[in-house]
Each structure stands twice: as C-alpha cells, then as structure tokens.
Design an enzyme around this catalytic site. Structure first.
Site, mmCIF file in Angstrom:
data_model
loop_
_atom_site.group_PDB
_atom_site.id
_atom_site.type_symbol
_atom_site.label_atom_id
_atom_site.label_comp_id
_atom_site.label_asym_id
_atom_site.label_seq_id
_atom_site.Cartn_x
_atom_site.Cartn_y
_atom_site.Cartn_z
ATOM 1 N N HIS A 245 -1.536 41.880 58.739
ATOM 2 C CA HIS A 245 -0.825 40.879 57.942
ATOM 3 C C HIS A 245 0.681 41.103 57.911
ATOM 4 C CE1 HIS A 245 -4.826 40.064 55.638
ATOM 5 N NE2 HIS A 245 -4.728 39.342 56.734
ATOM 6 N N HIS B 287 -11.383 32.654 62.352
ATOM 7 C CA HIS B 287 -12.290 33.279 61.380
ATOM 8 C C HIS B 287 -11.502 33.490 60.089
ATOM 9 C CE1 HIS B 287 -13.914 34.245 65.348
ATOM 10 N NE2 HIS B 287 -15.098 34.406 64.784
ATOM 11 N N SER C 270 -4.918 35.927 55.635
ATOM 12 C CA SER C 270 -4.027 35.254 56.586
ATOM 13 C C SER C 270 -3.875 33.752 56.325
ATOM 14 C CB SER C 270 -4.482 35.520 58.018
ATOM 15 O OG SER C 270 -5.875 35.448 58.142
ATOM 16 N N GLU D 8 -13.981 28.340 59.284
ATOM 17 C CA GLU D 8 -14.818 29.326 58.591
ATOM 18 C C GLU D 8 -16.227 28.768 58.511
ATOM 19 O OE1 GLU D 8 -16.673 32.193 57.204
ATOM 20 O OE2 GLU D 8 -14.541 32.528 57.635
ATOM 21 N N ASP E 280 -17.681 26.763 64.090
ATOM 22 C CA ASP E 280 -17.464 27.950 64.901
ATOM 23 C C ASP E 280 -16.000 27.974 65.340
ATOM 24 O OD1 ASP E 280 -18.665 30.156 66.822
ATOM 25 O OD2 ASP E 280 -17.369 28.863 68.033
ATOM 26 N N GLY E 281 -15.329 29.084 65.059
ATOM 27 C CA GLY E 281 -13.895 29.144 65.312
ATOM 28 C C GLY E 281 -13.531 29.058 66.773
ATOM 29 N N ASP F 34 -9.546 36.739 64.552
ATOM 30 C CA ASP F 34 -9.799 37.898 63.688
ATOM 31 C C ASP F 34 -11.281 37.928 63.301
ATOM 32 O OD1 ASP F 34 -9.621 39.976 61.878
ATOM 33 O OD2 ASP F 34 -8.723 38.764 60.290
#
Length: 267
Positions: A19, A42, A97, A115, A138-139, A159
């Site tokens: 971060h 994510h 994030s 998400e 789904d990312g 991530d």
C-alpha cells in the site's frame, strides 16, 4: 474459492509494503492533468477495522501499520491516506487498496473493482459508494473484458489470495495477455514470499516474458507467529513509472531501520 477474507491480515507488514508503494504511485500519476483508469482484480471489502475480532485473532497489524506508519514522512501519500481514513472512520480503521484509490484519484478518473465473495462485495459497495464501479465478478475475467480501458492511461492491481494454487501458473499468461491488449497500462502484481517459495516459477516465467519496464521488488520479515509461513512480500511491475525503484528503495530502508528485515533473497 470464496473463503478468503483479508480482515485477518489487514494492516500487516505485507500491506505496508504494497500500500505504501501503491499510494506513492497513484499520487505521482495524478500530478499530471490527464485522467486515468484504475482496475483491481481482488478488491476485498475496501476498508477494515483493526479492532475487529478477526484482526485481533491474528494480531498481524501490530508488526505492520501500528509499528511502521510513523516511519513515513507526514507528507507521504500512504501516511496521509491512513490518517484521513482514521479521521473519517475511527482510529482503528485501515484503508485497503480500494479506499486508497478512492482517496487519491480524482473525479474524472475511473475506478473498476472486482470482488467475487458475496459478503466482501457487499461491504465494498458500502465502503466506496458511488466513487467506483464495483463488480461481483471474477477479477481476471473483468480485467480482460475492459482492457484497454478508457482512459487508456492507468494501473491494474492484481492482489489475489493465492488460495487457488493455480494462480501462480495463471498469472504470467494473464499479465502477458493484458499487456498485449493494454500496452501502456501499468501492471502491479503482489505476491507473498512463503517458506517453500511457490512464487519462484511464476517469477521466472514473468521475467522470461520480456515485458517492458519490468521491476521486481521484495522485502523480507520474520513470521508474525509460530507456524506462519509468510516471510516476505513481493511486487512485480510492468511499465514501472519513473522513480519507482528509488521509492521502493526508500521503503526497503525503512523496513531495515525498524528491524523488519530487508531485501528478500531468492534462494
């Protein structure tokens, strides 16, 4: 797999590594007037309460943000975002994030957050409100569906939890495909450094791909408790922005000064 919830690990040492650099990069990109896109594969729930039972169960934030935040200069974007979040949400709050992006990006910048976990998705919507486009999807599929985004200038943060072990095999191909579709986009991949080092084949594949502006950075730190396998945090960047290596070196030096370890060796 929908079991992972980041609240157990929020604000830990790896979060500080990830971060702090993300905050610096977004602040640097917004120095220029051109608008940008931010995509996250994510996203989690966006913001976290470090006094929640889940966070207290692991206590990981004690070695992370609780110990390290004061090591950042008052004007560092990471410290400013954490302090702004605490002022708004309480002294035990911590920005994931998505909240970092929402805090640092401008009204004409576009934010896409994916998400899949139903409860985390619902919490994420509440955390960012109308500031971002929140997708229960789904990312990886979402990123491919919107790349190249508009505006074309921007960042993709990847991530994952790595609970799905095939992520290590999937990520090099996914990143190469994203780059072919969006060759100007900055890609930022976070990965854990575990004692059995499952990240090594992934990194070899990424480095063999010859992606432009590739930059790898790792920091080592001791396990937070007995039996904990994570001993470091890694970032892999494509199209790394100017000054990235120097900023990561400053973060690494702070890790050393606090006795948190230093550069992670790839044994």
């Amino acid at each position: 797999m929908l079991s992972y919830q980041h609240i157990y690990h929020a604000g830990n040492t790896a979060d500080v590594h990830k971060h702090a650099f993300l905050s610096w990069m977004l602040a640097r990109l917004t120095d220029k007037p051109k608008s940008l896109s931010y995509i996250e594969t994510h996203a989690g729930r966006g913001g976290y309460q470090l006094d929640a039972a889940e966070a207290l169960k692991t206590g990981e934030s004690a070695a992370g943000v609780a110990r390290m935040l004061a090591g950042f200069a008052p004007d560092h974007p990471y410290r400013q975002v954490v302090e702004a979040t605490r002022a708004r949400m309480g002294r035990d709050s911590y920005p994931g994030s998505p909240l970092i992006a929402a805090e640092l990006l401008r009204e004409d910048d576009r934010i896409h957050l994916a998400e899949l976990h139903p409860q985390e998705h619902a919490a994420l919507r509440g955390a960012v409100g109308r500031r971002a486009r929140v997708h229960q999807a789904d990312g990886f599929a979402l990123a491919l569906s919107i790349c190249p985004p508009e505006p074309r200038r921007g960042v993709l943060l990847i991530d994952p939890s790595y609970e799905i072990k095939t992520d290590y095999e999937t990520l090099p191909r996914f990143i190469a495909k994203v780059h072919r579709m969006w060759n100007v986009g900055i890609v930022m991949l976070w990965y854990p450094i575990l004692q059995d080092a499952p990240h090594r084949p992934m990194l070899r594949a990424l480095e063999a791909a010859g992606l432009p502006g590739a930059l790898r950075h790792e920091v080592a730190f001791p396990p937070v408790r007995e039996g904990h396998r994570m001993v470091g945090s890694g970032l892999f960047l494509v199209n790394a922005p100017f000054g990235a290596a120097e900023e990561l070196a400053r973060v690494e030096e702070m890790f050393r000064s606090l006795g948190q370890g230093g550069h992670a060796s790839d044994q």
